[in-house]
Design an enzyme around this catalytic site. Structure first.
Site, PDB file in Angstrom:
ATOM      1  N   ASP A   4       0.666  -1.210  -0.034  1.00 56.84           N
ATOM      2  CA  ASP A   4       0.068  -0.143  -0.015  1.00 56.84           C
ATOM      3  C   ASP A   4       1.028   1.149   0.027  1.00 56.84           C
ATOM      4  O   ASP A   4       1.280   1.790  -1.132  1.00 56.84           O
ATOM      5  CB  ASP A   4      -0.941   0.064   1.235  1.00 56.84           C
ATOM      6  CG  ASP A   4      -1.876   1.045   1.260  1.00 56.84           C
ATOM      7  OD1 ASP A   4      -1.969   1.699   0.367  1.00 56.84           O
ATOM      8  OD2 ASP A   4      -2.302   1.121   2.628  1.00 56.84           O
TER       9      ASP A   4
ATOM     10  N   LYS B 284      -1.360  -1.603  -4.436  1.00 51.22           N
ATOM     11  CA  LYS B 284      -2.075  -0.386  -4.518  1.00 51.22           C
ATOM     12  C   LYS B 284      -1.070   0.527  -5.080  1.00 51.22           C
ATOM     13  O   LYS B 284      -0.515   1.361  -4.265  1.00 51.22           O
ATOM     14  CB  LYS B 284      -2.695   0.016  -3.483  1.00 51.22           C
ATOM     15  CG  LYS B 284      -3.803  -0.902  -2.788  1.00 51.22           C
ATOM     16  CD  LYS B 284      -4.126  -0.097  -1.587  1.00 51.22           C
ATOM     17  CE  LYS B 284      -5.024  -0.984  -0.973  1.00 51.22           C
ATOM     18  NZ  LYS B 284      -5.656  -0.422   0.453  1.00 51.22           N
TER      19      LYS B 284
HETATM   20  P1  5GP Z   1       1.985  -0.522   3.816  1.00 54.06           P
HETATM   21  O1  5GP Z   1       3.111  -0.393   4.857  1.00 54.06           O
HETATM   22  O2  5GP Z   1       2.420  -0.824   2.325  1.00 54.06           O
HETATM   23  O3  5GP Z   1       1.044   0.529   3.920  1.00 54.06           O
HETATM   24  O4  5GP Z   1       0.988  -1.692   4.167  1.00 54.06           O
HETATM   25  C1  5GP Z   1       1.307  -3.123   3.932  1.00 54.06           C
HETATM   26  C2  5GP Z   1       0.508  -3.636   5.160  1.00 54.06           C
HETATM   27  O5  5GP Z   1      -0.638  -3.187   5.389  1.00 54.06           O
HETATM   28  C3  5GP Z   1       0.084  -5.024   4.247  1.00 54.06           C
HETATM   29  O6  5GP Z   1       0.896  -6.143   4.371  1.00 54.06           O
HETATM   30  C4  5GP Z   1      -1.394  -5.195   5.028  1.00 54.06           C
HETATM   31  O7  5GP Z   1      -1.142  -6.135   6.235  1.00 54.06           O
HETATM   32  C5  5GP Z   1      -1.732  -3.891   5.346  1.00 54.06           C
HETATM   33  N1  5GP Z   1      -2.698  -3.600   4.285  1.00 54.06           N
HETATM   34  C6  5GP Z   1      -2.661  -2.322   3.251  1.00 54.06           C
HETATM   35  N2  5GP Z   1      -3.428  -2.102   2.465  1.00 54.06           N
HETATM   36  C7  5GP Z   1      -4.756  -3.006   3.294  1.00 54.06           C
HETATM   37  C8  5GP Z   1      -5.956  -3.362   2.884  1.00 54.06           C
HETATM   38  O8  5GP Z   1      -6.557  -2.810   1.850  1.00 54.06           O
HETATM   39  N3  5GP Z   1      -6.520  -4.240   3.448  1.00 54.06           N
HETATM   40  C9  5GP Z   1      -5.943  -4.907   4.655  1.00 54.06           C
HETATM   41  N4  5GP Z   1      -6.686  -5.742   5.205  1.00 54.06           N
HETATM   42  N5  5GP Z   1      -4.688  -4.586   4.837  1.00 54.06           N
HETATM   43  C10 5GP Z   1      -4.024  -3.743   4.117  1.00 54.06           C
END
Ligand code: 5GP
Length: 178
Positions: free
Chosen positions: A105, A133
């Site tokens: 994300d 994303k």
């Molecule tokens: P980042 O550090 O890239 O923002 O987030 C990574 C982690 O956030 C992912 O491994 C996941 O656990 C959680 N995450 C990010 N987007 C989503 C989403 O749309 N739904 C859920 N359930 N978890 C998310």
């Protein structure tokens, strides 16, 4: 008595069949590229456990798996600070590593983990994420293999949770905002 939990899904984004086909493709690709290299597939718990369980069976060459339990999320958005709650059991120095992620994300979690694991001097390290994303990145991070690029919507299912629930859905779904 346990709380009554009712799952409220607005719509299915990716069916279990679509996921299965794509996971099999990714597995075949990894098997081709890592033949004779005995790679280690590492997943970040808890979100990646179902993806890894399916992917490992689709990678039909000898390989090992390992797990890292991390905490990076509060509710629906990344906090940016990543805590390693339980580290790997395997030594990855000189080994070929594939990080198996559920979703990228902001990129903050992956960027931290990627840099952290690079310090252990693996022979190579790539990232394979089921969902990406792309539009919500806060930090640039290399993602080598992507199952499905998706829009900025909060998704659940196939290992992904909302407040520790919904991980058991066989598909990827969008929550009903109500
Ligand atoms: P980042 O550090 O890239 O923002 O987030 C990574 C982690 O956030 C992912 O491994 C996941 O656990 C959680 N995450 C990010 N987007 C989503 C989403 O749309 N739904 C859920 N359930 N978890 C998310």
């Amino acid at each position: 008595m346990a709380d009554q939990i009712e799952y409220k899904v607005a719509r299915i984004l990716l069916s279990s069949e679509k996921i299965r086909n794509r996971v099999n493709e990714l597995g075949a690709e990894i098997a081709r590229e890592y033949e004779g290299k005995n790679p280690i597939l590492i997943t970040l718990l808890k979100g990646g456990f179902i993806f890894l369980a399916d992917l490992t069976r689709a990678v039909e060459i000898p390989h090992e798996v390992d797990f890292m339990l991390i905490r990076s999320y509060e509710g629906k958005r990344s906090t940016g600070s990543v805590q390693i709650v339980q580290d790997l059991k395997l030594n990855i120095e000189g080994r070929h590593v594939v990080i198996v992620e559920d979703i990228v994300d902001t990129g903050l979690t992956l960027s931290y983990i990627r840099e952290h694991l690079e310090l252990r001097k693996p022979a190579s390290l790539i990232v394979c994420t089921l969902l990406d994303k792309v539009e919500t990145r806060k930090i640039e991070v290399k993602v080598d293999k992507v199952g499905f690029p998706i829009e900025d919507e909060f998704v659940v299912g196939y290992g992904l949770d909302y407040r520790q629930h919904y991980r058991n859905l066989p598909h990827i779904a969008i929550l009903d905002p109500k």
